[in-house]
Design an enzyme around this catalytic site. Structure first.
Site, short mmCIF file in Angstrom:
data_model
loop_
_atom_site.label_atom_id
_atom_site.label_comp_id
_atom_site.label_asym_id
_atom_site.label_seq_id
_atom_site.Cartn_x
_atom_site.Cartn_y
_atom_site.Cartn_z
CE1 TYR A 58 -23.84 38.14 8.57
CE2 TYR A 58 -23.22 35.52 8.51
CZ TYR A 58 -23.27 37.15 8.96
OH TYR A 58 -22.44 37.63 9.76
CG HIS A 124 -25.01 40.61 13.55
ND1 HIS A 124 -25.78 39.64 12.90
CD2 HIS A 124 -24.16 40.77 13.47
CE1 HIS A 124 -24.73 39.45 11.37
NE2 HIS A 124 -23.50 40.26 12.08
N1 LIG Z 1 -21.16 39.57 13.25
C1 LIG Z 1 -20.14 40.74 12.64
O1 LIG Z 1 -20.83 41.92 12.49
C2 LIG Z 1 -19.48 40.50 11.06
C3 LIG Z 1 -19.05 38.95 11.10
N2 LIG Z 1 -18.28 38.04 10.49
C4 LIG Z 1 -18.67 36.98 10.12
O2 LIG Z 1 -16.20 36.84 10.66
C5 LIG Z 1 -16.56 35.90 7.73
C6 LIG Z 1 -15.12 36.21 8.03
O3 LIG Z 1 -15.75 38.11 7.49
P1 LIG Z 1 -16.05 38.61 6.60
O4 LIG Z 1 -16.12 40.09 6.10
O5 LIG Z 1 -16.40 37.36 5.56
O6 LIG Z 1 -14.40 38.46 5.19
P2 LIG Z 1 -13.02 37.98 5.34
O7 LIG Z 1 -11.59 38.19 5.83
O8 LIG Z 1 -12.71 36.36 6.10
O9 LIG Z 1 -12.39 37.94 3.90
C7 LIG Z 1 -13.13 37.98 2.75
C8 LIG Z 1 -12.56 37.83 1.37
O10 LIG Z 1 -11.23 37.27 1.61
C9 LIG Z 1 -11.21 36.54 0.05
N3 LIG Z 1 -10.59 35.26 0.80
C10 LIG Z 1 -10.58 34.09 1.58
N4 LIG Z 1 -9.92 33.37 1.50
C11 LIG Z 1 -8.58 34.01 0.42
C12 LIG Z 1 -7.75 33.39 -0.03
N5 LIG Z 1 -7.36 32.17 0.50
N6 LIG Z 1 -6.83 34.53 -0.88
C13 LIG Z 1 -7.17 35.29 -1.09
N7 LIG Z 1 -8.83 35.97 -0.83
C14 LIG Z 1 -9.13 35.36 -0.34
C15 LIG Z 1 -12.93 35.76 0.23
O11 LIG Z 1 -12.97 35.93 -1.50
P3 LIG Z 1 -13.79 35.08 -1.89
O12 LIG Z 1 -14.85 34.26 -1.11
O13 LIG Z 1 -13.86 35.05 -3.42
O14 LIG Z 1 -12.79 34.30 -2.05
C16 LIG Z 1 -13.65 37.52 0.36
O15 LIG Z 1 -13.52 38.44 -0.28
C17 LIG Z 1 -18.05 35.72 7.71
O16 LIG Z 1 -18.25 34.95 6.78
C18 LIG Z 1 -19.29 36.51 8.96
O17 LIG Z 1 -19.01 34.81 9.71
C19 LIG Z 1 -17.87 39.17 9.08
C20 LIG Z 1 -18.18 40.86 9.03
C21 LIG Z 1 -19.01 41.20 10.54
O1 LIG Z 2 -20.43 39.07 8.20
C1 LIG Z 2 -21.06 40.41 8.39
N1 LIG Z 2 -20.53 41.05 7.41
C2 LIG Z 2 -21.25 42.56 7.21
C3 LIG Z 2 -21.69 43.46 6.62
C4 LIG Z 2 -21.66 44.61 7.93
C5 LIG Z 2 -22.63 44.55 8.79
C6 LIG Z 2 -22.83 43.11 9.27
C7 LIG Z 2 -21.89 42.36 8.49
C8 LIG Z 2 -21.63 40.68 9.19
O2 LIG Z 2 -22.23 40.26 10.03
#
Ligand SMILES: NC(=O)C1=CN([C@@H]2O[C@H](COP(=O)(O)OP(=O)(O)OC[C@H]3O[C@@H](n4cnc5c(N)ncnc54)[C@H](OP(=O)(O)O)[C@@H]3O)[C@@H](O)[C@H]2O)C=CC1
Ligand SMILES: O=C1Nc2ccccc2C1=O
Length: 304
Positions: A58, A124
């Site tokens: 990130y 990861h």
């Molecule tokens: N280990 C891995 O491979 C992964 C880990 N992760 C982790 O999980 C976390 C969360 O997952 P992530 O993929 O970011 O997605 P989320 O499912 O948390 O969704 C995030 C999205 O939802 C929107 N959102 C958030 N809150 C609201 C709300 N109250 N109303 C409307 N829209 C909302 C955000 O927009 P906005 O920002 O504009 O509010 C953003 O576009 C990541 O940040 C990361 O730390 C995620 C993916 C992969």
């Molecule tokens: O938060 C994440 N979003 C992603 C999207 C693609 C691969 C890894 C990740 C994360 O860890």
């Protein structure tokens, strides 16, 4: 099916298989720019989050740690370092024994001066090969068990995006000593991953749910909108409550201050979280397999 009421609130922690306790509501910082991360992490902690989820990938580990340090400084005597959980993750290109030790040194150089230690380092994803995955685990086991040997104290180690086969490979390895405390997975009604979850329950490994809001991709799903309309409840509240009711440690991301508050407030200050039973039933989709992250390619089924 999950219960429609569960005794969890904003302050609930889950005890992991090594005795450490992790706050069930986590603030994820994927896609936050380094510039905005310090203030948003600070704001998340101010609103009541006590769990931050970052990663080498990130590019905002330093700023996440700075946000934590600033909050602790401003709340001396009220909030201690031990009250906050800080997770980061080793990226795929750093798999292998030596590579992982070097990656941890780099993490240390970014976060140690601000937060002293990390609570959790995850692998990861399984996306390298068997030798490299096990080399990474060997390095993490050593660093976790003997902090004096390395540059950074790591209190717990875990995995992310591991399927049953990747976990079985780890358990079968003759150097295996430390069980992962968590497996962080994409989890939401359209990707319930029951086979992996059953395996995790059997082995006392906690499930962390990432992308509980489908990364924003499925928030206008017609069925979800219909449920929200019929039951007069916000669609985001439905998805986050669904996730907590499954017993997950839930990681949600937002870059908007008002949404940080909104997302945490789906949990009560004290008591239980509830969702209408009809909603829980409607969102029970045991055979669904819709992947929104990782460019649509499920990393838990990665073969190599
Ligand atoms: N280990 C891995 O491979 C992964 C880990 N992760 C982790 O999980 C976390 C969360 O997952 P992530 O993929 O970011 O997605 P989320 O499912 O948390 O969704 C995030 C999205 O939802 C929107 N959102 C958030 N809150 C609201 C709300 N109250 N109303 C409307 N829209 C909302 C955000 O927009 P906005 O920002 O504009 O509010 C953003 O576009 C990541 O940040 C990361 O730390 C995620 C993916 C992969
Ligand atoms: O938060 C994440 N979003 C992603 C999207 C693609 C691969 C890894 C990740 C994360 O860890």
């Amino acid at each position: 099916m999950a219960p429609s009421t569960l005794k969890v609130d904003r302050h609930t922690k889950r005890k992991l298989n090594n005795g450490q306790e992790i706050p069930i509501a986590g603030y994820g910082v994927y896609t936050l720019t380094p510039k905005e991360t310090v203030d948003l992490v600070y704001e998340a902690l101010k609103q009541g989050y006590r769990h931050i989820d970052t990663a080498v990938l990130y590019g905002n580990e330093r700023e996440s740690a700075q946000g934590v340090a600033k909050f602790l400084k401003d709340n001396q005597g009220k909030v201690k370092r031990e009250d906050i959980w800080f997770t980061t993750k080793i990226w795929n290109s750093d798999h292998g024994y030596n590579e992982t030790k070097t990656a941890v040194d780099k993490i240390a150089s970014k976060v140690k001066e601000h937060i002293g230690y990390v609570d959790l380092i995850l692998v990861h994803s399984p996306k390298s090969n068997k030798e490299k995955r096990l080399g990474t685990w060997k390095a993490l086991q050593e660093l976790q068990q003997d902090p004096k040997n390395g540059s950074l104290e790591i209190r717990s180690i875990g995995v992310s995006n591991f399927g049953v086969k990747h976990l079985e490979e780890l358990f079968a390895w003759d150097g295996f000593k430390v069980k992962p405390v968590v497996n962080q997975l994409e989890l939401h009604p359209w990707l319930p991953h029951h086979k992996i979850r059953d395996f995790l329950v059997k082995h006392d490994i906690a499930a962390e749910a990432y992308s509980p809001l489908t990364q924003g991709e499925n928030l206008d799903d017609p069925e979800l909108l219909q449920l929200a309309e019929k039951h007069k409840i916000n669609k985001v509240e439905i998805l986050l409550k669904w996730s907590f009711l499954q017993g997950f440690i839930v990681l949600a991301k937002t870059a908007k201050v008002e949404r940080i508050k909104q997302n945490l407030e789906v949990l009560p200050e004290s008591g239980s979280v509830s969702l209408d039973e009809d909603i829980v039933k409607a969102l029970d989709k045991p055979d669904s397999h819709q992947v929104f992250t990782w460019f649509g390619s499920d990393p838990t089924v990665y073969v190599n």
